[in-house]
Design a protein around this motif. Structure first.
Motif, mmCIF file in Angstrom:
data_model
loop_
_atom_site.group_PDB
_atom_site.id
_atom_site.type_symbol
_atom_site.label_atom_id
_atom_site.label_comp_id
_atom_site.label_asym_id
_atom_site.label_seq_id
_atom_site.Cartn_x
_atom_site.Cartn_y
_atom_site.Cartn_z
ATOM 1 N N ALA A 53 0.734 -1.518 -0.161
ATOM 2 C CA ALA A 53 0.004 -0.174 -0.076
ATOM 3 C C ALA A 53 0.303 1.362 -0.068
ATOM 4 C CB ALA A 53 -0.961 -0.107 0.974
ATOM 5 N N GLU A 54 -0.097 2.355 -0.519
ATOM 6 C CA GLU A 54 1.124 3.121 -0.271
ATOM 7 C C GLU A 54 -0.281 4.329 -0.660
ATOM 8 O OE1 GLU A 54 4.263 2.833 -4.221
ATOM 9 O OE2 GLU A 54 3.720 5.117 -3.892
ATOM 10 N N TYR A 55 0.016 5.659 0.301
ATOM 11 C CA TYR A 55 -0.048 6.912 0.567
ATOM 12 C C TYR A 55 -0.260 7.827 0.096
ATOM 13 C CZ TYR A 55 -2.906 3.192 3.116
ATOM 14 O OH TYR A 55 -3.828 2.571 4.074
ATOM 15 N N SER A 56 -1.047 9.129 -0.038
ATOM 16 C CA SER A 56 0.395 10.295 -0.559
ATOM 17 C C SER A 56 -0.439 11.113 0.985
ATOM 18 C CB SER A 56 -1.018 11.001 -1.188
ATOM 19 O OG SER A 56 -2.207 11.359 -0.245
ATOM 20 N N ASP A 57 0.632 12.361 0.856
ATOM 21 C CA ASP A 57 1.520 12.675 2.272
ATOM 22 C C ASP A 57 -0.644 13.344 2.747
ATOM 23 O OD1 ASP A 57 4.086 13.819 1.580
ATOM 24 O OD2 ASP A 57 3.842 12.029 2.249
ATOM 25 N N SER A 58 -0.831 13.747 2.088
ATOM 26 C CA SER A 58 -2.254 14.477 2.420
ATOM 27 C C SER A 58 -3.599 12.978 3.009
ATOM 28 C CB SER A 58 -3.010 15.327 1.828
ATOM 29 O OG SER A 58 -3.374 13.974 0.085
ATOM 30 N N VAL A 59 -3.450 12.499 2.887
ATOM 31 C CA VAL A 59 -3.847 11.813 3.786
ATOM 32 C C VAL A 59 -3.441 10.316 4.469
ATOM 33 C CG1 VAL A 59 -5.580 11.269 1.235
ATOM 34 C CG2 VAL A 59 -4.418 9.327 1.833
ATOM 35 N N LYS A 60 -1.984 10.652 5.274
ATOM 36 C CA LYS A 60 -1.409 9.363 5.732
ATOM 37 C C LYS A 60 -1.653 9.434 6.108
ATOM 38 C CE LYS A 60 2.467 8.533 3.955
ATOM 39 N NZ LYS A 60 3.683 8.936 3.289
ATOM 40 N N GLY A 61 -2.061 8.089 7.627
ATOM 41 C CA GLY A 61 -2.637 8.346 8.711
ATOM 42 C C GLY A 61 -3.433 8.840 9.155
ATOM 43 N N ARG A 62 -4.418 8.901 8.235
ATOM 44 C CA ARG A 62 -5.737 9.211 8.424
ATOM 45 C C ARG A 62 -6.905 7.916 7.897
ATOM 46 N NH1 ARG A 62 -7.907 13.795 6.988
ATOM 47 N NH2 ARG A 62 -6.475 14.731 5.014
ATOM 48 N N PHE A 63 -6.189 7.784 6.099
ATOM 49 C CA PHE A 63 -7.117 6.699 5.161
ATOM 50 C C PHE A 63 -6.130 5.213 5.166
ATOM 51 C CE2 PHE A 63 -8.689 10.750 2.097
ATOM 52 C CZ PHE A 63 -9.623 10.807 3.455
ATOM 53 N N THR A 64 -6.621 4.980 5.254
ATOM 54 C CA THR A 64 -6.554 3.151 5.094
ATOM 55 C C THR A 64 -7.632 2.793 4.154
ATOM 56 O OG1 THR A 64 -6.078 2.516 7.544
ATOM 57 C CG2 THR A 64 -5.822 0.605 6.132
ATOM 58 N N VAL A 65 -6.482 2.024 3.501
ATOM 59 C CA VAL A 65 -6.698 1.137 1.896
ATOM 60 C C VAL A 65 -6.813 -0.529 2.250
ATOM 61 C CG1 VAL A 65 -4.290 1.551 0.970
ATOM 62 C CG2 VAL A 65 -6.902 0.788 -0.341
ATOM 63 N N THR A 66 -7.974 -0.979 1.854
ATOM 64 C CA THR A 66 -7.714 -2.462 2.402
ATOM 65 C C THR A 66 -8.150 -2.914 0.760
ATOM 66 O OG1 THR A 66 -9.791 -2.214 3.155
ATOM 67 C CG2 THR A 66 -7.281 -2.306 4.550
ATOM 68 N N ARG A 67 -8.915 -4.870 0.830
ATOM 69 C CA ARG A 67 -8.957 -5.059 -0.388
ATOM 70 C C ARG A 67 -9.963 -6.424 0.110
ATOM 71 N NH1 ARG A 67 -5.111 -4.619 -5.880
ATOM 72 N NH2 ARG A 67 -7.126 -6.241 -6.373
ATOM 73 N N ASP A 68 -10.927 -6.788 -0.683
ATOM 74 C CA ASP A 68 -11.046 -8.436 -0.273
ATOM 75 C C ASP A 68 -11.126 -8.797 -1.981
ATOM 76 O OD1 ASP A 68 -12.963 -10.650 -0.380
ATOM 77 O OD2 ASP A 68 -14.027 -9.404 1.118
ATOM 78 N N SER A 69 -9.806 -9.309 -1.971
ATOM 79 C CA SER A 69 -9.583 -10.516 -3.406
ATOM 80 C C SER A 69 -10.794 -11.128 -3.805
ATOM 81 C CB SER A 69 -8.486 -10.772 -3.380
ATOM 82 O OG SER A 69 -7.632 -9.864 -3.478
ATOM 83 N N ALA A 70 -11.115 -11.434 -2.921
ATOM 84 C CA ALA A 70 -12.683 -13.061 -2.953
ATOM 85 C C ALA A 70 -13.520 -12.068 -4.028
ATOM 86 C CB ALA A 70 -12.754 -13.628 -2.024
ATOM 87 N N LYS A 71 -13.657 -10.919 -2.748
ATOM 88 C CA LYS A 71 -15.064 -10.097 -3.847
ATOM 89 C C LYS A 71 -14.649 -8.964 -5.045
ATOM 90 C CE LYS A 71 -17.582 -9.958 0.936
ATOM 91 N NZ LYS A 71 -18.173 -9.500 1.647
ATOM 92 N N ASN A 72 -13.283 -8.896 -4.809
ATOM 93 C CA ASN A 72 -12.634 -7.489 -5.810
ATOM 94 C C ASN A 72 -12.826 -5.997 -5.472
ATOM 95 O OD1 ASN A 72 -11.869 -10.029 -7.931
ATOM 96 N ND2 ASN A 72 -13.252 -10.332 -8.520
#
Length: 121
Positions: A53-72
């Protein structure tokens, strides 16, 4: 391939939202971009098929990206929202690796229609 975003809405500053992006098939690189009126589209979060995962400085620490590959499906958990986060949020995806996923606007093969996020002060 279709990407469908959901979860946008209006919240007050300090609130939270969770966005979803569901693809019609598995895609290796999936990312979130946002675009506010008068601004260029900007990459804010990305997650590839091996969990990097990578984040822009503007959202780092506040936003979290995750994925469920089984559900695409790619998710974006947004906390401590600020009025400056107001924008249309778009999901982008590629079948393979994107070398600079937060900058590679033209490297994505698939884009969603976007979902609006409005944060009031």
């Amino acid at each position: 391939v279709q990407l469908t975003e959901s979860g946008g809405g209006s919240v007050q500053a300090g609130g939270s939202l969770r966005l979803s992006c569901t693809a019609s098939r598995y895609l290796y690189t999936m990312s979130w971009f946002r675009q506010a009126p008068g601004n260029e589209r900007a990459g804010i979060a990305t997650l590839n098929g091996i969990g990097v995962a990578e984040y822009s400085d503007s959202v780092k620490g506040r936003f979290t990206v995750t994925r469920d590959s089984a559900k695409n499906t790619l998710y974006l958990e947004m906390n401590s929202l600020e009025p400056e986060d107001t924008a249309t949020y778009l999901c982008a995806a590629s079948l393979g690796t994107v070398l600079d996923p937060l900058m590679g606007n033209t490297d994505y093969q698939f884009w969603g229609q976007g979902t609006q996020v409005t944060v009031s002060s």
